[in-house]
Design a protein around this motif. Structure first.
Motif, PDB file in Angstrom:
ATOM      1  N   ASP A  98       0.816  -1.217   0.000  1.00  0.00           N
ATOM      2  CA  ASP A  98       0.000   0.000   0.000  1.00  0.00           C
ATOM      3  C   ASP A  98       0.858   1.278   0.000  1.00  0.00           C
ATOM      4  N   TYR A  99       2.106   1.185  -0.398  1.00  0.00           N
ATOM      5  CA  TYR A  99       3.007   2.349  -0.423  1.00  0.00           C
ATOM      6  C   TYR A  99       2.417   3.458  -1.287  1.00  0.00           C
ATOM      7  N   ASP A 100       2.486   4.680  -0.774  1.00  0.00           N
ATOM      8  CA  ASP A 100       1.954   5.842  -1.485  1.00  0.00           C
ATOM      9  C   ASP A 100       3.087   6.842  -1.697  1.00  0.00           C
ATOM     10  N   VAL A 101       3.557   6.962  -2.909  1.00  0.00           N
ATOM     11  CA  VAL A 101       4.671   7.850  -3.219  1.00  0.00           C
ATOM     12  C   VAL A 101       4.336   9.310  -2.931  1.00  0.00           C
ATOM     13  N   SER A 102       3.074   9.669  -3.000  1.00  0.00           N
ATOM     14  CA  SER A 102       2.702  11.066  -2.733  1.00  0.00           C
ATOM     15  C   SER A 102       2.992  11.434  -1.275  1.00  0.00           C
ATOM     16  N   ALA A 103       2.935  10.484  -0.353  1.00  0.00           N
ATOM     17  CA  ALA A 103       3.268  10.771   1.046  1.00  0.00           C
ATOM     18  C   ALA A 103       4.757  11.108   1.162  1.00  0.00           C
ATOM     19  N   THR A 104       5.589  10.431   0.399  1.00  0.00           N
ATOM     20  CA  THR A 104       7.026  10.747   0.388  1.00  0.00           C
ATOM     21  C   THR A 104       7.240  12.134  -0.193  1.00  0.00           C
ATOM     22  N   ALA A 105       6.518  12.478  -1.241  1.00  0.00           N
ATOM     23  CA  ALA A 105       6.623  13.814  -1.832  1.00  0.00           C
ATOM     24  C   ALA A 105       6.237  14.877  -0.811  1.00  0.00           C
TER      25      ALA A 105
END
Length: 112
Positions: A98-105
């Motif tokens: 469920d990794y969300d790249v937008s959270a890293t951004a």
């Protein structure tokens, strides 16, 4: 969460030791759930330079990847490769399903 051993290996001349390494590596992986995902693949370079080839081995987790690399069985055969093939090897944990790249951004944006 899966983890990976990734190697970037440079071109070399064939040597009997590297064939012996290949013959012996799978039994070192089996106790740790290691499976080849990419092996001896020709890469398609899109950015920069990438002399050589890539190997990707998947493990159930980072603990298994570390245990495999540090195992006596793998350490015994490792010189068969390293004496004849230059390269780099890293162990890296994968991301959750469920990794969300937008959270890293968002985190990076806040830190900038």
């Amino acid at each position: 969460m899966s983890a990976f051993a990734i190697a970037h290996l440079r071109p070399t001349s064939p040597h009997p030791d590297t064939a012996a390494y290949l013959d012996r590596i799978q039994p070192t992986l089996d106790p740790f759930g290691g499976r080849f995902r990419v092996h001896d693949a020709q890469v398609e370079v899109r950015e920069g330079e990438w002399p050589g080839f890539v190997v990707v081995i998947e493990f159930p987790g980072i603990d298994e990847a570390r245990a495999w690399y540090d195992s006596p069985a793998y350490q015994e055969i490792l010189p068969l490769r390293t004496r004849h093939i230059d390269g780099d090897c890293v162990l890296v944990p994968g991301v959750a399903a469920d990794y969300d790249v937008s959270a890293t951004a968002t985190t990076r944006r806040a830190a900038a």
